[in-house]
Each structure stands twice: as structure tokens, then as C-alpha cells.
Design an enzyme around this catalytic site. Structure first.
Site, mmCIF file in Angstrom:
data_model
loop_
_atom_site.group_PDB
_atom_site.id
_atom_site.type_symbol
_atom_site.label_atom_id
_atom_site.label_comp_id
_atom_site.label_asym_id
_atom_site.label_seq_id
_atom_site.Cartn_x
_atom_site.Cartn_y
_atom_site.Cartn_z
ATOM 1 N N ASN A 249 61.872 -8.843 7.821
ATOM 2 C CA ASN A 249 61.292 -7.897 8.789
ATOM 3 C C ASN A 249 61.865 -8.169 10.173
ATOM 4 O OD1 ASN A 249 59.532 -9.896 10.198
ATOM 5 N ND2 ASN A 249 58.681 -10.059 8.124
ATOM 6 N N LYS B 79 74.651 -11.445 -8.449
ATOM 7 C CA LYS B 79 74.565 -10.290 -7.551
ATOM 8 C C LYS B 79 74.335 -8.998 -8.358
ATOM 9 C CE LYS B 79 77.288 -7.840 -4.168
ATOM 10 N NZ LYS B 79 78.614 -7.639 -3.621
ATOM 11 N N ASP C 173 48.773 -15.643 1.088
ATOM 12 C CA ASP C 173 48.367 -15.432 2.489
ATOM 13 C C ASP C 173 48.095 -16.807 3.099
ATOM 14 O OD1 ASP C 173 46.936 -14.958 4.906
ATOM 15 O OD2 ASP C 173 46.617 -12.897 4.227
ATOM 16 N N PHE D 61 47.418 -13.473 14.008
ATOM 17 C CA PHE D 61 47.995 -12.375 14.782
ATOM 18 C C PHE D 61 47.891 -11.114 13.940
ATOM 19 C CE2 PHE D 61 50.280 -13.439 18.725
ATOM 20 C CZ PHE D 61 49.957 -14.789 18.797
ATOM 21 N N LYS E 285 40.516 -7.780 10.058
ATOM 22 C CA LYS E 285 41.225 -8.979 9.550
ATOM 23 C C LYS E 285 40.523 -10.260 9.976
ATOM 24 C CE LYS E 285 45.646 -6.974 9.289
ATOM 25 N NZ LYS E 285 46.924 -6.716 9.886
#
Ligand code: C5P
Length: 411
Positions: free
Chosen positions: A207, A286, A303, A320, A334
Site C-alpha cells: 500500500n 513467477k 490483526d 491509527f 475501531k
């Protein structure tokens, strides 16, 4: 803290007045010592105005030496910081030469010395400069940066001076806040950066997290005197000095490293953008593009934050929540679902959040919240750590209160 700030003759000297302000904001007294070539890039008038002290540059200035000699200056310093540090000053310190006031102070001081190099990337990667860097580091001199980026000469590479607020934060880390930090004697574990979830030997899912916020949080905690363990995914941010680094790649590695680090932690801050899903199987070879389409089967990653909060005796746990919409609402849910002590909500999108140097945030806890207007991630991290420390002590104090036992005779 008394800082002798040496300024040498590189173009980055134009950032020196800002560095003085960042140091003074943190309560440092700053005495500037310039070399003659630094005066080509920044004026004495500007530096005197921001430091509030006359500038020193000449070893043979009788008037200045009568007020505070170079030896007294070397003793006065709790830290000698040279920013920007040119290739020339690095070489002079290595050789032990003392032709001017700044290098004389470096020889005469017992205070820690830190250099923030700034130079053209070819000069920085030159074997002579690199071997000087190695010698300086072996002698215990701290090298802060440089970072990779576009340079004043128009080229790109490693050699740019680190941001002034990061230099100031690092200097305070190195001196351990002189025993006055809010988190003195405490251990803080921080996760930062993205994770990489392998698909095959050459591809992975990741990400946009840059790690900047987590690194700033780790630095800010260390600046408050904490022992900090930073569990980091792959990022392009310089390792903050004075912090124990554990480098990992995948969410599972981050989970294992965090649980290994957490046993003595007082505070856990999960700033990492951990992958939610990873490929079910990592292919050994691959993948070939033999088909028009393909699908990947994914499974949930552990988590980390929720698992730490669920421990029998969890540390003070801060998460966060990076969201693109309904930021506060999602963050509060959360906070409750993961049973956290605090959560920091921030918006991520096209012009904010990941990879930007500035951020806005809202910190939420069970019965309150605080908004932090837009500021640099370094400043935001400092304020967040102050808030975390305040709540950590409030929770610890309530846990050490004697418990009231009510004996009922109704049954
Ligand atoms: O549930 P969500 O991923 O939005 O929660 C974000 C918070 O949880 C962040 O503090 C992040 O570091 C943490 N997290 C984690 N492990 C995961 C996913 C998120 O520690 N697998």
C-alpha cells in the site's frame, strides 16, 4: 540544552535560520559558529535575529574570546551539531585539524557531536567521503541523514540535508532529553510503514504508506526519554538514531516481531498500514501471463493491534485509523471493537495522508477527543506523544488506586 550549531558552506545553509527556530522551540539555547564559507550562503543578521546571540566565527576575535573562549564554548555545549556539514568539514574533523573556531571546538568538546551532511550526491558517494563517514561513525560521531531527493544542483540522489524539524528531533533523541522527558524509563513499541505480501518470487501486494508518521512518532517518543523499539515495514525513511529497529516485510513477520518486543512495553502505538489480506499461497515460480484474466485467492492477515490489546496485561494501546470517508465514526467504532485506549483518526486521499509531510488528525478515547490542525508529521507526532503520555499516566494512576470492595448482605 545548550547547542553549539556549526554552519558550514553549503547551499543548505539557507535552511539554518529555520533549524535554529526548531531547536529553540524545543527549549534549546543555540550558539551559532559559522565558517567563513557559510557566510556566502546565509547572513549573520538573520542568524543573530533567530538565535538571539552574537554569531561566532573567528578563532582570533579578541572581544568574543574574552566573553567566552573557544574552550569555554566547547565546555558549555551539551551537543555540537554541524548542519549543513560539507564534505570538507567531515574530512577536517577526521584528520583532527583545527584551523578555525568550529573544528577547534570539535576537538576540544566532550559533548556528543552530530553532523547533518549536505552535498551533491556524487560528492556524498565519493569513496573519500564515505570512508570519512565510516571513521566518524566509528568514533561515535552521529551522522544524521542525508536524505535522497532533488538537489539544488538540479540532480537527484542522496545528499540532501534532512528536514530541519527532523534534525532538531534527532538531536534531542541523542541527548535523551537530559532526563526531563515525559516518558523517561518507559518502553514504547511502534509499528510503521506498509507490509509486503508476496504473490510469487517477484511480486507482492502493498500500500501507499510511507512510514513517515510512524517514524516521527518513534522519534518523538525517544525525544521524551522512552526506550523505543520500531518495528518497520519496508520504507525509504532514514533510521532514527537512538532507536532499536526491527525490519520486517510481511504482516506475519510484523506480528511475530511485535509480540517479541511487547513483553516489557508500557505503550504500544500501531502506526503501520498492515495488509488486511495476503495471498493464500506464495507461488515458488513467477506466474506466467498465459491467461486473459486471473484471480488471486487471499486470506486475512493477523490483526496485530487487536491481538496486543487482547493480551492479559496489555500495554497502553494506541491505534491509527486512516480513512477516506466517515473518518471519526469509523475510528470510534475501531476504538471500541479493538478495545484500544486511544485511536488517531486521519483522512487519507489524493492530497493528504500517506506520503505527505503534513497531516491533520483527531485523537479519540473512550470519553473524549482532541483535534490536531494541519501541521508537519514531526510536530503532530510530538503533540500526539504528549497526549499519549498524559493518558498513559492517568490510566496507570487509576489502576494503582486501591480497589473498593463492596460487601453486600443481600444474598
Ligand atoms: O482495522 P484497520 O486496519 O483499519 O485498523 C487500523 C489500525 O490497526 C492501525 O493502527 C494498524 O496499524 C492496525 N492494524 C494491525 N494489524 C492489521 C491491520 C491493522 O495492527 N492486520
Amino acid at each position: 540544552m545548550n547547542v553549539v550549531l556549526g554552519i558550514t558552506g553549503g547551499i543548505a545553509a539557507y535552511k539554518a535560520p529555520d533549524l535554529v527556530r526548531r531547536l529553540r522551540e524545543r527549549g534549546a539555547e543555540v550558539q551559532i559558529v559559522m565558517t567563513s564559507s557559510a557566510e556566502e550562503f546565509v547572513t549573520r543578521t538573520a542568524l543573530q535575529a533567530v538565535s538571539g546571540k552574537p554569531i561566532r566565527s573567528n578563532l582570533w576575535d579578541k572581544e568574543a574570546e574574552a566573553a567566552m573562549s573557544h574552550i569555554e564554548l566547547a565546555r558549555w555545549a551539551d551537543m555540537v551539531l554541524i548542519a549543513p556539514a560539507t564534505a570538507e568539514v567531515m574530512a577536517r574533523i577526521v584528520s583532527g585539524g583545527a584551523p578555525d573556531l568550529l573544528t577547534t571546538i570539535c576537538l576540544a568538546t566532550e559533548a556528543p557531536i552530530a553532523l547533518a551532511p549536505a552535498m551533491n550526491h556524487v560528492m556524498w558517494s565519493n569513496p573519500a567521503t564515505q570512508s570519512n563517514r565510516e571513521v566518524l561513525e566509528e568514533r561515535g560521531i552521529h551522522i544524521i541523514g542525508p536524505e535522497v531527493g532533488s538537489q539544488a544542483c538540479g540532480e537527484t540522489g542522496a545528499g540532501r540535508m534532512l528536514k530541519t524539524d527532523l534534525i532538531a528531533a534527532t538531536v534531542f533523541n541523542l541527548t535523551g532529553g537530559k532526563g526531563e522527558g515525559l516518558l523517561e524509563g518507559r518502553t514504547v513499541v511502534v509499528t510503521a510503514g506498509p507490509t509486503r505480501e508476496a504473490i510469487d518470487p517477484v511480486r507482492y501486494i502493498t500500500n501507499r504508506s510511507s512510514g513517515k508518521m510512524g517514524y516521527a512518532i518513534a522519534s518523538a517518543a525517544a525525544a521524551q526519554g522512552a526506550s523505543v523499539i520500531l518495528v518497520s515495514g519496508p520504507v525509504n525513511v532514514s533510521e532514527p538514531p537512538g532507536i532499536d529497529m526491527v525490519n520486517v516485510e510481511s504482516a506475519e513477520e510484523m506480528y511475530a516481531a511485535t509480540h517479541e518486543a511487547i513483553s516489557d512495553a508500557d505503550i504500544f502505538i500501531a502506526a503501520a498500514a498492515v495488509a488486511d489480506y495476503r495471498p493464500t499461497d506464495i507461488l515458488q515460480q513467477k506466474i506466467k501471463k498465459n491467461n486473459e484474466g486471473m484471480s488471486l485467492e487471499l486470506v486475512r492477515c493477523p490483526d496485530i493491534l487487536a491481538s496486543v490489546a487482547a493480551l492479559d496485561a496489555p500495554p497502553f494501546t494506541v491505534g491509527f485509523a486512516a480513512e477516506t470517508e466517515n473518518v471519526i465514526r469509523y475510528a470510534r467504532s475501531k476504538l471500541e471493537k479493538k478495545k484500544l485506549d486511544m485511536i488517531v483518526a486521519n483522512r487519507v486521499g489524493r492530497d493528504c495522508g500517506f506520503d505527505y509531510d503534513e497531516n491533520t488528525a483527531n485523537a479519540l478515547w473512550c470519553d473524549g477527543e482532541k483535534a490536531f490542525p494541519k501541521s508537519s508529521k514531526v510536530d503532530l507526532a510530538r503533540k500526539l506523544i504528549e497526549l499519549v503520555a498524559e493518558h498513559f499516566y492517568a490510566v496507570s494512576a487509576s489502576e494503582t488506586q486501591p480497589k473498593l470492595t463492596i460487601i453486600s448482605n443481600n444474598d
